[in-house]
Design a protein around this motif. Sequence first.
Motif, short mmCIF file in Angstrom:
data_model
loop_
_atom_site.label_atom_id
_atom_site.label_comp_id
_atom_site.label_asym_id
_atom_site.label_seq_id
_atom_site.Cartn_x
_atom_site.Cartn_y
_atom_site.Cartn_z
N TRP A 84 0.83 -1.21 0.00
CA TRP A 84 0.00 0.00 0.00
C TRP A 84 0.86 1.26 0.00
O TRP A 84 0.55 2.24 -0.68
CB TRP A 84 -0.92 -0.01 1.21
N ARG A 85 1.95 1.24 0.76
CA ARG A 85 2.84 2.41 0.77
C ARG A 85 3.50 2.60 -0.59
O ARG A 85 3.68 3.73 -1.06
CB ARG A 85 3.89 2.26 1.87
N ALA A 108 3.02 5.70 -3.41
CA ALA A 108 4.15 6.45 -3.97
C ALA A 108 4.25 6.25 -5.47
O ALA A 108 5.29 6.57 -6.07
CB ALA A 108 5.44 6.01 -3.29
N ASP A 109 3.20 5.71 -6.09
CA ASP A 109 3.08 5.56 -7.55
C ASP A 109 3.92 4.43 -8.13
O ASP A 109 4.18 4.41 -9.34
CB ASP A 109 3.41 6.88 -8.26
N TRP A 110 4.33 3.47 -7.30
CA TRP A 110 4.93 2.25 -7.83
C TRP A 110 3.82 1.25 -8.15
O TRP A 110 2.75 1.30 -7.56
CB TRP A 110 5.89 1.64 -6.82
N PRO A 170 -1.88 7.96 6.14
CA PRO A 170 -3.02 7.51 5.32
C PRO A 170 -2.77 7.75 3.85
O PRO A 170 -2.24 8.78 3.44
CB PRO A 170 -4.18 8.36 5.84
N MET A 171 -3.15 6.76 3.05
CA MET A 171 -2.95 6.85 1.60
C MET A 171 -3.84 7.93 1.00
O MET A 171 -4.89 8.30 1.56
CB MET A 171 -3.24 5.51 0.94
N LYS A 172 -3.42 8.43 -0.13
CA LYS A 172 -4.19 9.45 -0.85
C LYS A 172 -5.45 8.80 -1.44
O LYS A 172 -5.47 7.60 -1.73
CB LYS A 172 -3.32 10.07 -1.95
#
Length: 281
Positions: free
Chosen positions: A171-172, A176-178, A263-265
């Motif tokens: 999730w992280r 971060a767009d990976w 928290p994720m976007k």
Amino acid sequence: MGNRPEELRALLDSVAGQVGDPVEVVVVGNGSPVPDVPAGVKTIELPENLGIPGGRNVGIEAFGPAGRDVDILLFLDDDGLLARKDTAQLCRQAFADDPELGIISFRIVDPETGATQRRHVPRLRASDPMRSSRVTTFLGGANAVRTKVFAEVGELPEEFFYAHEETDLAWRALDADWMIDYRSDMVLNHPTAAPSRHAVYHRMVARNRVWLARRNLPATLVPVYLGVWLLLTLVRRPSRPALKAWFGGFREGWATPCGPRRPMKWRTVWRLTRLGRPPVI
């Protein structure tokens, strides 16, 4: 854990037999002595068991801070075996071809039956393990990670000890767009075994599920995600002792520190949804 010397040697031989550039290898004894290994294999013996993520983080740091001395790290369970001699080369090519690719999840195959368990296909539509696809998580014992991911989002959450540490990192990384791929052509032979064989399974799964949500989800999704998993657990009708351990872990997840909250976007929530697994399931 030092209790599978023959399986470990077979795994190391399968890594040494990979075509292309040699693969550097580190074996981490997680609170146990490391059995005899071939020349050239680096070993690290930890005085205590740090858990799965803690042990793997030690392995990462063996290649420099966040693994920066190499471009890609493979993580392989000691009772696994690379089924093909071109797996390392396939990994190198996959990362070279796709600069957005951060993590690859291998296909796990039982060496006796040739079957892949449904739980080893990291997506909801898991009926066809031969179909490669983008996914939202990965398998901890058979994967490859671009080390830039660790440098950018951090390593595995050591406090988890066992269970869900891969999804936390996934999730992280997605935030971060990976991207994450499941590749059916990258195969680790591994005997079929139920995760519930571990005595701590039900407690850790529940506790870490709560920690995962508290650390990573937007506040409005935390109760939805955990409510869904509570219902799924009850529908599966575990034994009374298992359910007692599960609820004990669930309470522990709320009552104990879970590490930093990031928290994720919401665009990551949408990305997870488009990939077929919204973060409420």
